[in-house]
Design a protein around this motif. Structure first.
Motif, PDB file in Angstrom:
ATOM      1  N   LYS A   1       0.815  -1.207   0.000  1.00 52.81           N
ATOM      2  CA  LYS A   1       0.000   0.000   0.000  1.00 52.81           C
ATOM      3  C   LYS A   1       0.849   1.258   0.000  1.00 52.81           C
ATOM      4  O   LYS A   1       0.494   2.255  -0.643  1.00 52.81           O
TER       5      LYS A   1
ATOM      6  N   ARG B   1       1.705   2.264  -3.408  1.00 52.23           N
ATOM      7  CA  ARG B   1       0.552   2.830  -4.115  1.00 52.23           C
ATOM      8  C   ARG B   1       0.300   4.272  -3.673  1.00 52.23           C
ATOM      9  O   ARG B   1      -0.069   5.124  -4.491  1.00 52.23           O
TER      10      ARG B   1
ATOM     11  N   HIS C   1       2.950   6.332  -5.426  1.00 54.89           N
ATOM     12  CA  HIS C   1       2.628   6.424  -6.849  1.00 54.89           C
ATOM     13  C   HIS C   1       1.476   7.414  -7.075  1.00 54.89           C
ATOM     14  O   HIS C   1       1.509   8.246  -7.993  1.00 54.89           O
ATOM     15  N   THR C   2       0.452   7.345  -6.227  1.00 49.90           N
ATOM     16  CA  THR C   2      -0.703   8.231  -6.365  1.00 49.90           C
ATOM     17  C   THR C   2      -0.316   9.681  -6.092  1.00 49.90           C
ATOM     18  O   THR C   2      -0.728  10.594  -6.829  1.00 49.90           O
TER      19      THR C   2
ATOM     20  N   LEU D   1      -6.270   5.099  -4.971  1.00 52.68           N
ATOM     21  CA  LEU D   1      -4.856   4.745  -4.924  1.00 52.68           C
ATOM     22  C   LEU D   1      -4.511   4.037  -6.225  1.00 52.68           C
ATOM     23  O   LEU D   1      -5.166   3.058  -6.596  1.00 52.68           O
TER      24      LEU D   1
ATOM     25  N   ARG E   1      -2.937   1.690  -8.965  1.00 58.68           N
ATOM     26  CA  ARG E   1      -2.389   0.340  -9.057  1.00 58.68           C
ATOM     27  C   ARG E   1      -1.885   0.176 -10.491  1.00 58.68           C
ATOM     28  O   ARG E   1      -2.600   0.484 -11.443  1.00 58.68           O
ATOM     29  N   TRP E   2      -0.679  -0.319 -10.662  1.00 59.81           N
ATOM     30  CA  TRP E   2      -0.144  -0.447 -12.016  1.00 59.81           C
ATOM     31  C   TRP E   2      -0.914  -1.502 -12.795  1.00 59.81           C
ATOM     32  O   TRP E   2      -1.102  -2.642 -12.338  1.00 59.81           O
TER      33      TRP E   2
END
Length: 260
Positions: free
Chosen positions: A2, A5, A8-9, A197, A199-200
Motif C-alpha cells: 500500500k 501505491r 505512486h498516487t 490509490l 495500481r499499475w
C-alpha cells in the motif's frame, strides 16, 4: 504494498497539477476566443498522453471503425474510475465534456472546466435542463461531446454499469448525430473509486462503431440507450472473461501506443 501505491498516487497528482499549470496558458485561448474550441480537444489529448507517460501507465487506444473527422459525435463511456476522464481525453476526435458540477470547486482547474466544458448538478432539475440546453447549443456550434451516461460513478460492484440517463440520447436524436459507445475495461483496477490509490495495470479504451440516429424520434430514446448499454457491457464482459495477466498485456496488446 500500500505504501508504494500511496507514493505512486501522490506522484501522479503532482504530475497532473504540473501538466495543468503548463497547459493552462494555452487553455486560456479557447476561453478568450471561443471559436478556437478545437484546441480544447487537442490540449486534452496531449495532457492525457503526457500524464499516462509520466505515471508509467502504458495505454492502447482502439477504434473499431475510423471516424470521420468532419462529423460530430457523442461519445458515451462507462464510468468506474476518476481515471476515466483523462482516458476519454485520449480520443482522436476533439470533444468537450459534460460532467458533474463538483469539478467547479477545484481551484483554477474548476475555472477552466466550467468555461470550456458543460457542468451539471443532477440533483437539481433546473441544472439538468440547463446542461441539456447547453449540450444542444454545443452541437449547433460544431462541437462533439464526451458524456458518461451513468451520471457519475454510481456502481457498487465494478465492473457492473449503472442505469444510463436519457440526456445524451435525447441530444443525439434531437440533432440526428451518431453516438459512439466507448468501453474502458480496466480503469476500475488502475484507480478504484473507493480507494483513490493507483495500481499499475495497462490501460485500454475501445471506441466502437458509431450508432446512427438518422430517422429516430424521442420515442426511440430507450431503444437507443439500451443498444449503447449492451455494446459497452458486452465488451466489458468479454475483457473481464478473457483478461490477460499484466505481463501478457504489455508484451502483446500494448507493445505500441496508438499515435495521432
Amino acid at each position: 504494498m500500500k505504501i508504494l501505491r500511496v507514493i505512486h498516487t501522490s506522484y501522479g497528482l503532482l504530475v497532473f497539477a504540473i501538466l495543468f499549470l503548463l497547459l493552462f496558458p494555452f487553455l486560456l485561448i479557447p476561453i478568450v476566443f471561443p471559436k478556437h474550441f478545437k484546441l480544447v480537444g487537442i490540449l486534452n489529448r496531449w495532457w492525457a498522453r503526457l500524464l499516462l507517460f509520466f505515471v508509467f501507465i502504458p495505454f492502447h487506444v482502439e477504434y473499431r471503425r475510423k471516424l470521420d473527422k468532419k462529423k460530430q459525435y457523442i461519445f458515451c463511456a462507462n464510468h468506474f474510475s476518476y481515471m476515466d476522464i483523462p482516458t476519454a481525453g485520449l480520443n482522436h476526435h476533439n470533444t468537450v465534456f459534460v460532467g458533474k458540477n463538483e469539478i467547479e470547486k477545484i481551484p483554477l482547474f474548476g475555472y477552466m472546466y466550467s468555461r470550456l466544458h458543460i457542468t451539471v448538478d443532477r440533483s437539481k432539475l433546473k441544472s439538468r435542463y440547463t446542461s441539456l440546453k447547453r449540450s444542444l447549443e454545443a452541437i449547433e456550434e460544431g462541437k462533439s461531446l464526451a458524456i458518461f451516461p451513468e451520471g457519475g460513478i454510481v456502481t457498487e460492484k465494478e465492473p457492473v454499469m449503472g442505469r444510463f440517463k436519457d440526456g445524451a440520447f435525447r441530444v443525439a436524436i434531437d440533432k440526428q448525430i451518431a453516438i459512439v459507445p466507448v468501453t474502458i475495461p480496466y480503469n476500475w483496477i488502475i484507480l478504484p473509486a473507493d480507494q483513490f490509490l493507483l495500481r499499475w495495470h495497462p490501460l485500454k479504451v475501445i471506441f466502437h462503431e458509431p450508432i446512427e440516429t438518422t430517422g429516430l424520434t424521442l420515442d426511440d430514446v430507450d431503444a437507443l440507450k439500451d443498444k449503447v448499454f449492451r455494446t459497452i457491457d458486452e465488451e466489458l464482459k468479454r475483457h473481464i472473461a478473457t483478461r490477460y495477466t499484466p505481463t501478457n498485456i504489455v508484451n502483446n496488446e500494448y507493445r505500441s501506443r496508438t499515435a495521432g
